[in-house]
Write an enzyme that holds these catalytic residues in place. Structure first.
Site, PDB file in Angstrom:
ATOM      1  CE  LYS A  17      -4.261   1.015   2.535  1.00 38.38           C
ATOM      2  NZ  LYS A  17      -4.937   0.756   3.815  1.00 38.38           N
TER       3      LYS A  17
HETATM    4  O1  G3P Z   1      -8.845   1.664   5.020  1.00 38.11           O
HETATM    5  C1  G3P Z   1      -8.797   3.002   5.381  1.00 38.11           C
HETATM    6  C2  G3P Z   1      -9.412   3.165   6.705  1.00 38.11           C
HETATM    7  O2  G3P Z   1      -8.666   2.470   7.650  1.00 38.11           O
HETATM    8  C3  G3P Z   1      -9.620   4.549   7.154  1.00 38.11           C
HETATM    9  O3  G3P Z   1     -10.721   4.501   7.968  1.00 38.11           O
HETATM   10  O4  G3P Z   1     -12.255   5.197   9.708  1.00 38.11           O
HETATM   11  O5  G3P Z   1      -9.797   5.756   9.854  1.00 38.11           O
HETATM   12  O6  G3P Z   1     -11.258   6.897   8.201  1.00 38.11           O
HETATM   13  P1  G3P Z   1     -11.017   5.664   9.000  1.00 38.11           P
END
Ligand code: G3P
Length: 231
Positions: free
Chosen positions: A98
């Site tokens: 990634k």
């Molecule tokens: O895969 C991306 C994710 O982990 C981000 O999620 O909830 O931290 O915005 P969040």
């Protein structure tokens, strides 16, 4: 239009990835057959790693799930990202490297793809960014839906825009809807035709729940008990 019969010729259901580095959660979901892969990021790794070697954690995750496991680089320059990416890819064949959606990230993406390593380009917040990631050969593009909603924009509109642009130009990069916060996000990603969605464990189990399922089961159990028989 039903799943598996959309006009874009996609025949698979949307893949469900679990967005976590927590091995217990990964094993639970994988053993239940609920998931097709894993995504992680440096924040998720920081929550679980403690004194453990992150590479050991990635290996254990790869052994627990039969599918792609996104492992993120932490260098900010392309050369460093490529070096880290190659090390990560050497851990297990399930690893997808990634990289962030920056100029350096896209340079690294192109280089890693040249070596046959799969790449997930993350932190995508616009369809034009997604087009550049596709140009760099990204295997997956990760638009962050919830984080756009957080700042008053529509994360799902972004997924929709990327879907139209990719379909218009026959781009093969898979759309991996990320930063999904609730079941409605998951449904909308499916309706748009995202190729994959990554969800935190909490959202995965919310997908299973419906109050009428619980109520119906309770009634069945009560009626069966009143019969006083065994199966
Ligand atoms: O895969 C991306 C994710 O982990 C981000 O999620 O909830 O931290 O915005 P969040």
């Amino acid at each position: 239009m039903g799943l598996g019969s959309n006009p874009n010729g996609r025949v698979e259901q949307m893949k469900i990835f679990l967005d976590t580095a927590d091995l217990a959660e990964i094993r639970r979901a994988s053993e239940a057959g609920l998931i097709d892969g894993i995504t992680t990021n440096p924040s998720l790794m920081a929550q679980v790693a403690g004194k453990e070697d992150p590479r050991g954690i990635f290996l254990a995750i790869c052994e627990a799930v039969n599918g792609p496991v996104s492992a993120e680089v932490v260098a900010l320059d392309a050369k460093g990202m490529v070096k880290e990416g190659k090390k990560l890819a050497a851990i297990h064949e399930n690893i997808v490297v990634k990289v962030p959606l920056t100029e350096e990230g896209l340079r690294a993406c192109r280089s890693l793809r040249g070596d046959g390593i799969r790449v997930n380009v993350t932190l995508c917040f616009s369809a034009v960014q997604a087009m550049l990631a596709a140009k760099a050969g990204a295997t997956y593009i990760s638009p962050f839906v919830g984080r756009l909603d957080d700042v008053g924009q529509s994360g799902m509109e972004l997924v929709e825009e990327i879907r139209s642009v990719y379909d218009e130009y026959g781009v093969e990069t898979e759309i991996l809807a990320a930063s999904l916060r609730h079941p409605r996000h998951v449904l909308e990603a499916m309706l748009i035709g995202a190729d994959c969605a990554t969800l935190p464990p909490k959202v995965l189990y919310q997908l299973l729940k419906h109050p009428l399922t619980d109520k119906g089961l309770e009634q069945f159990m009560a009626d069966w008990k009143s019969l006083g028989k065994e199966l």
